[in-house]
Structure formats: structure tokens, C-alpha cells
Design an enzyme around this catalytic site. Structure first.
Site, mmCIF file in Angstrom:
data_model
loop_
_atom_site.group_PDB
_atom_site.id
_atom_site.type_symbol
_atom_site.label_atom_id
_atom_site.label_comp_id
_atom_site.label_asym_id
_atom_site.label_seq_id
_atom_site.Cartn_x
_atom_site.Cartn_y
_atom_site.Cartn_z
ATOM 1 N N ASP A 1 3.091 -2.641 -8.634
ATOM 2 C CA ASP A 1 1.983 -3.131 -8.095
ATOM 3 C C ASP A 1 1.007 -4.472 -8.544
ATOM 4 O O ASP A 1 0.609 -3.924 -9.942
ATOM 5 C CB ASP A 1 1.015 -3.118 -6.319
ATOM 6 C CG ASP A 1 0.420 -4.409 -5.855
ATOM 7 O OD1 ASP A 1 1.671 -4.040 -5.047
ATOM 8 O OD2 ASP A 1 0.428 -4.643 -6.054
ATOM 9 N N PRO B 1 0.691 -1.178 0.297
ATOM 10 C CA PRO B 1 -0.066 -0.374 -0.033
ATOM 11 C C PRO B 1 0.858 1.104 -0.074
ATOM 12 O O PRO B 1 0.167 1.846 0.259
ATOM 13 C CB PRO B 1 -1.090 -0.063 1.486
ATOM 14 C CG PRO B 1 -0.063 -0.789 2.089
ATOM 15 C CD PRO B 1 0.828 -2.058 0.938
ATOM 16 N N GLY B 2 1.985 0.961 0.403
ATOM 17 C CA GLY B 2 3.313 2.406 -0.210
ATOM 18 C C GLY B 2 4.489 2.952 0.893
ATOM 19 O O GLY B 2 4.438 4.693 0.812
ATOM 20 N N ASP C 1 2.668 -6.857 -13.621
ATOM 21 C CA ASP C 1 3.022 -7.982 -12.492
ATOM 22 C C ASP C 1 5.027 -7.993 -13.389
ATOM 23 O O ASP C 1 5.144 -7.735 -13.566
ATOM 24 C CB ASP C 1 2.464 -9.483 -13.095
ATOM 25 C CG ASP C 1 3.519 -10.604 -12.344
ATOM 26 O OD1 ASP C 1 4.547 -11.016 -11.772
ATOM 27 O OD2 ASP C 1 2.917 -11.748 -12.110
ATOM 28 N N CYS D 1 8.753 -9.304 5.303
ATOM 29 C CA CYS D 1 8.597 -9.351 6.312
ATOM 30 C C CYS D 1 8.826 -10.913 7.239
ATOM 31 O O CYS D 1 7.564 -11.285 7.469
ATOM 32 C CB CYS D 1 7.743 -8.906 6.386
ATOM 33 S SG CYS D 1 6.679 -9.133 6.085
#
Length: 452
Positions: A285, A264-265, A312, A383
Site C-alpha cells: 500500500d 486496511p487488509g 506505490d 467497489c
């Protein structure tokens, strides 16, 4: 829609468990439509997230007192979990109130025999909660971690095999705690010192991040949009380990950047801020819907150099025909570093996805390698905490791409922080009470031709 905090919490828990809804996406929408007071919204949030986060432990407690041959309906089990969470974890809620509210919830959906069953089980949980001990489970340490800290057994085993008993328990414990709210200051609009003073003046408690100079922890929080400075774009919510990724890439004003899987940026916006709104960031994205979130963040933060592109990553070379100074690949991953922040995620993940994701991560790195200029940098971040998605991907990438060399990132890290992987840095959830994050940086030493 329910008119009570517990009713809303039950709705979120049940949809997360039965329909696979994402609690962090569903809860804000439900609360926005509800007529709950701010206090009740906070309670609903605590109950929903807390119950989902502690679900493994709660199931273990519940089944000690429910007949093993008794097939409990999914929604009844969710009512039991919600009640048991309040009884076992929340001292400020009287046990009698927690039990009675669970009984009332069951009455609203089921006949009296079900509410009698809920009442009997939760009263036993209440009577025996001070006698609960997990020490007898330590003979099988993975099972002990799984039950005490509410993790799927396969995740507990993975942590144990990868990091040993001490670190594995610390990681599981951190994942079971309520995460801090980290914000990153938009230093294009205001200095960190000035914004900190304004927050303190407004009554917030502020603690500077140990990882990033432009990140801080804020309490109390409440609604994110209600925090002073939100509408003005003075800050955005971003975990401190995610903020560190931007500092490791170290973008400079005037540079050209590609950020793949950008929505989301948060990292995109951070890079634009570090670049002082000078240069170009192509933010890609695969999801147009997620890119709309990036658009909103870009506008709120007054950032003008971000160009969104829905594509993609593996087809990016069909759209971008020039090389850039730096590329960030913050790849989709198993997310095992974010289990505290996304409490229901641990129950929907499977071990099989790790291998699939590691292949995708390598494909994404392969796809952008030619887009980096000679002398330019490529940063890879995920992450998660699995070796296959971190060091394993880096090893394979370097083997396939001799035109890149690994960069020692110690100069981009805080003064007292050292790299703890031969490929970069692996932050574990318990170390800074942050998300787990792996970061590696490569420098391109040989020019390659762009693929057609």
C-alpha cells in the site's frame, strides 16, 4: 466536546460538511472520548449518518420553507438538517422534541433571531411532512432520483444513463438505506456453523450471506469490538461483496500472492485464511499509516504469512524481483458502490475523478502484469459501478496485454449466480443489500520478462 447525542451528531455533520472530515473515521474517535451511554452513542451514530445520507432530500425540504434570499450559515444549515432528519425520518422521536433540541443547539451558538428562524422552519417541516410528494418531479427522472433518494444530480444521471430507470432507482434506494453489518468468519479459528451457534446462543440474530459461505449478517450489533469473538480473532467486519473477491482469486495453501492497495487488509486477511496460513502474501500500500491497520488485523486474526510493504504499486517492480502465483489489484476507485456505507462520500465526489481514477487503475494493472507467473492469475476488483472504471479498464488492459486471457469466473460464484458482464461480474447495491462491486479475472498464458 458535546455531552449530548445530538451535540455529537452535529459536530460530526458539521466537520464532514465544512472541513471535509470523513464521518466513518471521525465518529468512532469522538464517541470513544465522549461520556455518552451506549444507547446515546447509538443515537448519535444514527443521527449523524442518517442526516448525512439524507442531506439532499433534507435540503430540498428545508428550502421549501426558508426564504430563498436568506443566506443560511453552514452550521445553522447543519442544525436544520439534523432537526429535519428527526422530524421527517424518525417516528420514535416526537416532532416537538426534535424541534426543541434543534432550537437549543442554535441558541448555544447564535443569537435569538437565529433560533427563532430554526424554530419556524422546522415547525413548517413538521406540519407539512405528510403532504410531501415526489411524484411531480418524475418529469425529470434524474432530478426525481436526486431529490427523493438524496444523491448528487450527476450521480443520479450517471446511474440512469448506465442502467436505465428501474435499476437506477433501485440503486439509489439501496444507497439511502442503513447498510447491514456483514462479518466474515475466520475459518482458521472456528467453523462457520460453530460460530453461528455461539452467536445465536449469545442473543444475536444471524443470517447467512447469499454470496459467500464464510460471510454472515449480524444483528443487533452495537460496538464492533463488543461482538463476541472480536478479541479472539474469530471474525472481521467485511462486506459480502468484498469477501467474494477472495473466493474469485481462489488462493491455495503454499502459493505466493501479491495484494496491491491492500490496506486496511480485509481481503489480505481473507486470502491468508483461505491459504490456511501457508504460503506468502506480499501486501502493499502507498500509505504506511493504512498498513498499520493491516498489521493490527493480521495480529488479531493470528495470521503469519502476510508481509506488509509500503510502496506505490507503479514502482513495485523495483522491490519485487520474482514472479508469483496470483495477484490481486483491488484498486482505488470512485467508490460509487459504497454510498450506503459511507454516507458523506456522495457529497465530496466529482465526475472528473472517474477518468483520473480509471487511468490510475490501468497503470496499476500494467505495473503488476509482469509479476504474474505463466499460468498464474490476476484479479481486478473495484467497489464501483461506472463502466469507465470496470469494463473500460478491462478492455484497455486486454488490448495492451495479449499475454493474458479473460477467465470465466462462474465456478467461483454461488450456484445460482451468473456473470452479468462479458468481463466478469458487476454486483449492484440493491441485489444483495451489499456494496456494489466489479470483479474480473485474467490468466497469464505467455511468459514475460520482469522489468528492471
Amino acid at each position: 466536546m458535546s455531552s449530548t447525542a445530538r451535540g455529537v451528531a452535529l459536530e460530526i455533520i458539521n466537520k464532514a460538511n465544512s472541513k471535509g472530515s470523513y464521518a466513518n473515521l471521525l465518529l468512532p474517535k469522538v464517541l470513544e472520548k465522549s461520556r455518552l451511554s451506549p444507547r446515546d452513542k447509538a443515537l448519535a451514530t444514527q443521527l449523524a449518518y442518517g442526516t448525512l445520507r439524507s442531506q439532499g432530500t433534507l435540503d430540498w425540504l428545508i428550502m421549501r420553507y426558508a426564504k430563498k434570499d436568506n443566506k443560511i450559515k453552514p452550521k445553522v444549515m447543519d442544525i436544520l438538517r439534523l432537526g429535519a432528519y428527526q422530524v421527517y425520518y424518525l417516528d420514535r422521536v416526537p416532532d416537538s422534541a426534535a424541534v426543541n433540541n434543534a432550537v437549543e443547539l442554535s441558541k448555544a451558538h447564535y443569537p435569538k433571531r437565529v433560533s427563532d428562524f430554526v424554530n419556524a422552519v422546522l415547525r413548517k417541516v413538521s406540519r407539512n411532512k405528510n403532504k410531501v410528494s415526489f411524484n411531480s418531479l418524475k418529469k425529470d427522472f434524474a432530478q426525481y432520483l436526486s431529490i427523493k433518494y438524496s444523491h448528487p444530480l450527476w450521480i443520479a444521471k450517471l446511474f440512469l444513463e448506465t442502467y436505465g430507470k428501474r435499476k437506477a432507482e433501485a440503486m439509489c434506494k439501496a444507497n439511502s438505506e442503513v447498510p447491514d453489518i456483514n462479518i466474515r468468519v475466520n475459518t482458521m479459528r472456528i467453523s462457520v456453523d460453530a460460530y453461528e451457534k455461539l452467536l445465536i446462543k449469545k442473543g444475536y440474530k444471524v443470517k447467512r450471506s447469499k454470496l459467500c459461505k464464510d460471510s454472515m449478517i449480524i444483528k443487533p450489533c452495537g460496538s464492533i469490538t463488543g461482538i463476541f469473538g472480536y478479541a479472539e480473532g474469530l471474525f472481521t467486519v467485511q462486506d459480502q461483496s468484498s469477501t467474494l473477491v477472495g473466493h474469485v482469486l481462489n488462493p491455495k495453501p503454499g502459493e505466493s500472492i501479491i495484494d496491491v492497495a491492500a490496506a486496511p487488509g480485509g481481503k489480505t486477511a481473507h486470502m491468508a485464511s483461505l491459504m490456511k496460513n501457508k504460503g506468502t502474501i506480499i501486501a502493499t500500500d502507498v500509505s504506511s499509516a493504512r498498513l498499520s491497520l493491516l498489521d493490527s488485523l493480521r495480529d488479531r486474526m493470528k495470521l503469519k504469512i502476510i508481509i506488509p510493504l509500503a510502496v506505490d504499486t507503479r514502482r513495485l517492480n523495483l522491490y519485487v524481483k520474482r514472479t508469483v502465483n496470483k495477484v490481486l489489484v483491488d484498486a482505488p476507485c470512485s467508490g460509487l458502490g459504497t454510498l450506503a456505507r459511507r454516507p458523506d462520500e456522495r457529497w465530496r465526489k466529482t465526475e472528473k475523478t472517474i477518468h483520473v481514477l480509471s487511468q490510475l487503475q490501468l497503470e496499476m494493472l500494467d505495473s503488476v502484469a509482469d509479476l504474474v507467473k505463466k499460468g498464474g492469475d490476476l484479479v481486478y476488483s473495484v467497489c464501483t459501478v461506472t463502466k469507465e472504471e470496470t469494463e473500460g479498464v478491462v478492455e484497455d488492459f486486454l488490448a495492451y496485454h495479449p499475454e493474458f486471457k479473460l477467465v470465466d469466473i462462474k465456478n467461483e460464484l454461488p450456484a445460482k449466480m451468473r456473470t452479468n458482464s462479458k468481463y466478469g461480474i458487476q454486483i449492484l447495491p440493491h441485489q444483495f443489500h451489499s456494496d456494489g462491486m466489479f470483479i474480473a479475472k485474467f490468466n497469464k498464458i505467455k511468459r514475460t520478462k520482469l522489468k528492471k
